[in-house]
Design an enzyme around this catalytic site. Structure first.
Site, PDB file in Angstrom:
ATOM      1  N   THR A   1      -3.486   6.032   0.907  1.00 20.05           N
ATOM      2  CA  THR A   1      -3.823   4.620   0.687  1.00 20.05           C
ATOM      3  C   THR A   1      -2.514   4.065   0.190  1.00 20.05           C
ATOM      4  O   THR A   1      -2.729   5.089  -0.700  1.00 20.05           O
ATOM      5  CB  THR A   1      -4.957   4.134  -0.143  1.00 20.05           C
ATOM      6  OG1 THR A   1      -5.166   3.182  -0.067  1.00 20.05           O
ATOM      7  CG2 THR A   1      -4.891   5.525  -1.222  1.00 20.05           C
ATOM      8  N   GLY A   2      -2.395   2.984  -0.466  1.00 19.43           N
ATOM      9  CA  GLY A   2      -1.320   2.734  -1.473  1.00 19.43           C
ATOM     10  C   GLY A   2      -0.386   2.003  -0.094  1.00 19.43           C
ATOM     11  O   GLY A   2      -0.787   1.734   0.847  1.00 19.43           O
TER      12      GLY A   2
ATOM     13  N   THR B   1      -6.954   0.618   1.508  1.00 16.88           N
ATOM     14  CA  THR B   1      -8.124   1.311   2.773  1.00 16.88           C
ATOM     15  C   THR B   1      -9.147   1.852   2.077  1.00 16.88           C
ATOM     16  O   THR B   1      -9.397   2.708   1.377  1.00 16.88           O
ATOM     17  CB  THR B   1      -7.116   1.995   3.556  1.00 16.88           C
ATOM     18  OG1 THR B   1      -5.447   1.023   3.415  1.00 16.88           O
ATOM     19  CG2 THR B   1      -7.076   3.035   4.713  1.00 16.88           C
TER      20      THR B   1
ATOM     21  N   GLY C   1       1.211  -0.783   8.677  1.00 16.29           N
ATOM     22  CA  GLY C   1       1.796   0.047   7.300  1.00 16.29           C
ATOM     23  C   GLY C   1       1.262   1.517   7.962  1.00 16.29           C
ATOM     24  O   GLY C   1       0.985   2.139   8.955  1.00 16.29           O
ATOM     25  N   ASP C   2       0.799   2.438   7.016  1.00 14.30           N
ATOM     26  CA  ASP C   2       0.787   3.579   8.032  1.00 14.30           C
ATOM     27  C   ASP C   2      -1.477   4.241   8.613  1.00 14.30           C
ATOM     28  O   ASP C   2      -1.465   5.051   9.391  1.00 14.30           O
ATOM     29  CB  ASP C   2       0.906   5.015   6.225  1.00 14.30           C
ATOM     30  CG  ASP C   2      -0.531   3.862   4.671  1.00 14.30           C
ATOM     31  OD1 ASP C   2      -0.352   3.001   4.911  1.00 14.30           O
ATOM     32  OD2 ASP C   2      -1.537   4.981   5.224  1.00 14.30           O
TER      33      ASP C   2
ATOM     34  N   ARG D   1       3.792  -6.605  10.989  1.00 12.08           N
ATOM     35  CA  ARG D   1       4.114  -5.455   9.637  1.00 12.08           C
ATOM     36  C   ARG D   1       2.785  -4.239  10.503  1.00 12.08           C
ATOM     37  O   ARG D   1       1.417  -4.252  10.211  1.00 12.08           O
ATOM     38  CB  ARG D   1       3.901  -5.748   8.604  1.00 12.08           C
ATOM     39  CG  ARG D   1       4.213  -3.947   7.380  1.00 12.08           C
ATOM     40  CD  ARG D   1       3.017  -4.046   6.954  1.00 12.08           C
ATOM     41  NE  ARG D   1       2.978  -2.668   5.823  1.00 12.08           N
ATOM     42  CZ  ARG D   1       1.586  -2.463   5.601  1.00 12.08           C
ATOM     43  NH1 ARG D   1       0.800  -2.388   6.039  1.00 12.08           N
ATOM     44  NH2 ARG D   1       1.957  -1.047   4.820  1.00 12.08           N
TER      45      ARG D   1
ATOM     46  N   GLY E   1       1.867   1.633   2.048  1.00 13.54           N
ATOM     47  CA  GLY E   1       2.044   2.130   4.003  1.00 13.54           C
ATOM     48  C   GLY E   1       3.396   2.599   3.787  1.00 13.54           C
ATOM     49  O   GLY E   1       3.998   3.479   4.094  1.00 13.54           O
TER      50      GLY E   1
END
Ligand code: ASP
Length: 329
Positions: free
Chosen positions: A240-241, A189, A219-220, A217, A243
């Protein structure tokens, strides 16, 4: 006495019944001027270098942090070589490139879109949600209808390169429920946090999300408090990563609250990462990183595994910084 010392003394004194800890807002007020000279912008990963250049066009002219972070995000969203942001990002398991983005300003106003297909600049749709609706978050078809209605141009998605990559992935991944791993090829991200010359903070976050995720889906990254959080009295943070892990600890909000309680940006990012680590038995492939900036212009990052880096631009510096980490891949 330094602000952090005051906090520590206040907390210990409170425990001993000597005095009450002071309220954080007494120390972080909007009038606090940054300790660096001039504006600052930080962006996740190496695509942040180009993004920061976009932000700097705004910040160096005395522009505001909100315009700067939006411009930075748009740079990466338009980069057709990028496989983790914008319509050239990797698709979900059904071959759809679904985009998530959010933005937040110094007045704690925020906007977000999730599960959007075929729009070049989800970040600008998110900003429009913030500025032109009473809502914070629009998703899916409703977000796309809103974008169309507001005059954003729909483009063909997925683009040819993505279709080609997807065909190949389908050939190699027969089981649609095989666990995808977060690694260097399938995530990244762009999260941007900036402070302008007036000392105001803003942040933006935009992504195509976890490659080959289940259709539907989120994510964060579109979730205020998880992928991004800004409190102009304290600081800003982006994530990032993976989520799912970031959402579970309300990651970016946690980082900002830790800074409010006196931690440096790096300590706050580390503490949030430690919390993620403590809550997972299996850390295989679980990369998460946070980036934070406080009201004094101090910054820092931290990640679960090595490899997380970020781009920094100030009046005196332009380049990449490696974030410290908990463990090696
Ligand atoms: N945080 C993003 C997501 O989970 C992915 C990433 O940052 O790489 O969708």
């Amino acid at each position: 006495m330094k602000r952090r010392t005051l906090f520590k003394f206040g907390a210990i004194g409170g425990l001993l019944g000597i005095s009450q800890p002071a309220k954080a807002s007494e120390f972080f007020v909007n009038s606090v001027k940054p300790s660096i000279s001039g504006p600052i912008v930080l962006s996740t990963w190496s695509h942040g270098i180009e993004a920061n250049k976009g932000a700097w066009e705004v910040l160096s002219e005395g522009g505001n942090a909100l315009d700067a972070v939006e411009k930075a995000a748009r740079v990466t969203e338009s980069d057709r070589t990028n496989r983790s942001v914008g319509i050239s990002g990797r698709p979900d398991r059904d071959g759809h490139v679904t985009l998530d983005a959010c933005i937040m300003n110094h007045q704690s106003k925020c906007g977000s879109v999730g599960f959007v297909e075929g729009y070049e600049h989800p970040i600008s749709i998110a900003r429009s949600v913030m500025e032109n609706t009473q809502h914070v978050m629009l998703v899916g078809e409703g977000a796309e209808d809103y974008a169309k209605w507001m005059g954003f141009k729909k483009i063909k998605s997925p683009i040819e390169e993505v279709k080609k990559d997807y065909k190949q992935w389908r050939k190699e991944n027969k089981s649609l429920f095989e666990k995808p791993q977060i690694n260097h090829e399938n995530h990244d991200t762009i999260g941007i946090i900036a402070m302008d010359e007036n000392g105001n903070l803003s942040g933006a976050c935009t992504t195509s999300g976890w490659a080959y995720k289940l259709h539907g889906r989120l994510g964060d990254s579109p979730i205020i408090g998880a992928g991004l959080f800004v409190d102009n009295e304290v600081g800003a943070a982006v994530a990032t990563g993976l989520g799912e892990a970031i959402i579970r600890i309300a990651g970016s909000h946690t980082v900002v609250e830790l800074m409010r309680n006196g931690m440096s940006p790096e300590e706050a990012c580390k503490t949030a990462v430690d919390r993620i680590i403590a809550k997972h038995d299996d850390l295989t492939g679980l990369q998460c990183g946070f980036l934070a900036l406080n009201k004094h212009g101090e910054y820092g990052g931290y990640s679960v595994y090595n490899g997380f880096n970020f781009a920094l631009k100030t009046n005196d510096f332009e380049g990449m910084k490696d974030a410290p980490f908990n463990r090696k891949w």
